[in-house]
Design a protein around this motif. Sequence first.
Motif, mmCIF file in Angstrom:
data_model
loop_
_atom_site.group_PDB
_atom_site.id
_atom_site.type_symbol
_atom_site.label_atom_id
_atom_site.label_comp_id
_atom_site.label_asym_id
_atom_site.label_seq_id
_atom_site.Cartn_x
_atom_site.Cartn_y
_atom_site.Cartn_z
ATOM 1 N N GLU A 229 0.820 -1.179 0.065
ATOM 2 C CA GLU A 229 -0.174 -0.005 0.106
ATOM 3 C C GLU A 229 1.026 1.352 -0.020
ATOM 4 O O GLU A 229 0.660 2.132 -0.748
ATOM 5 C CB GLU A 229 -0.773 -0.122 1.273
ATOM 6 N N MET B 156 2.371 1.703 -3.346
ATOM 7 C CA MET B 156 1.321 2.157 -4.520
ATOM 8 C C MET B 156 1.130 3.679 -4.201
ATOM 9 O O MET B 156 0.866 4.245 -5.276
ATOM 10 C CB MET B 156 0.145 1.343 -4.254
ATOM 11 N N ALA B 157 1.173 4.003 -2.976
ATOM 12 C CA ALA B 157 0.824 5.180 -2.676
ATOM 13 C C ALA B 157 1.741 6.166 -3.152
ATOM 14 O O ALA B 157 1.598 7.259 -3.858
ATOM 15 C CB ALA B 157 0.666 5.761 -1.251
ATOM 16 N N LEU C 274 3.726 5.379 -5.697
ATOM 17 C CA LEU C 274 3.811 5.462 -7.256
ATOM 18 C C LEU C 274 2.847 6.427 -7.818
ATOM 19 O O LEU C 274 2.933 7.200 -8.672
ATOM 20 C CB LEU C 274 3.569 4.028 -7.598
ATOM 21 N N ASN C 275 1.467 6.302 -7.040
ATOM 22 C CA ASN C 275 0.402 7.287 -7.574
ATOM 23 C C ASN C 275 0.774 8.786 -7.395
ATOM 24 O O ASN C 275 0.674 9.633 -8.257
ATOM 25 C CB ASN C 275 -0.807 6.808 -6.748
ATOM 26 N N ALA C 276 1.549 8.845 -6.274
ATOM 27 C CA ALA C 276 2.046 10.311 -5.902
ATOM 28 C C ALA C 276 3.184 10.813 -7.291
ATOM 29 O O ALA C 276 2.841 11.894 -7.852
ATOM 30 C CB ALA C 276 2.845 10.685 -4.922
ATOM 31 N N LEU D 174 3.445 9.268 -10.192
ATOM 32 C CA LEU D 174 2.659 9.427 -11.618
ATOM 33 C C LEU D 174 1.678 10.691 -11.601
ATOM 34 O O LEU D 174 1.702 11.460 -12.606
ATOM 35 C CB LEU D 174 1.629 8.183 -11.640
ATOM 36 N N SER D 175 1.103 11.078 -10.576
ATOM 37 C CA SER D 175 0.200 12.267 -10.424
ATOM 38 C C SER D 175 1.293 13.465 -10.868
ATOM 39 O O SER D 175 0.948 14.601 -11.544
ATOM 40 C CB SER D 175 -0.349 12.621 -8.938
ATOM 41 N N ASP E 134 2.216 13.581 -14.420
ATOM 42 C CA ASP E 134 0.850 13.884 -15.485
ATOM 43 C C ASP E 134 0.990 15.396 -15.410
ATOM 44 O O ASP E 134 0.839 15.901 -16.243
ATOM 45 C CB ASP E 134 -0.104 13.214 -14.868
#
Length: 60
Positions: A26, A29-30, A32-34, A36-37, A40
């Motif tokens: 978790e 993934m958090a 990685l999400n940050a 990628l954001s 982007d």
Amino acid sequence: MFEETVPQQGGGAAAAQPKGLLQQMEELMAALNADLSALDADFQSTGGAQRAAREESDPN
């Protein structure tokens, strides 16, 4: 679901290990999400600047 696939070995430490792995996943993934954001957002700002430059050079 995960607990069904892992045989229990009769101890509190064995039951706590999957939770530790899940927590690590978790957190990864958090992160990685940050990342990628942020990537982007960089692409969006760069793409917008490139579009504006193209529109200025080609007013049609």
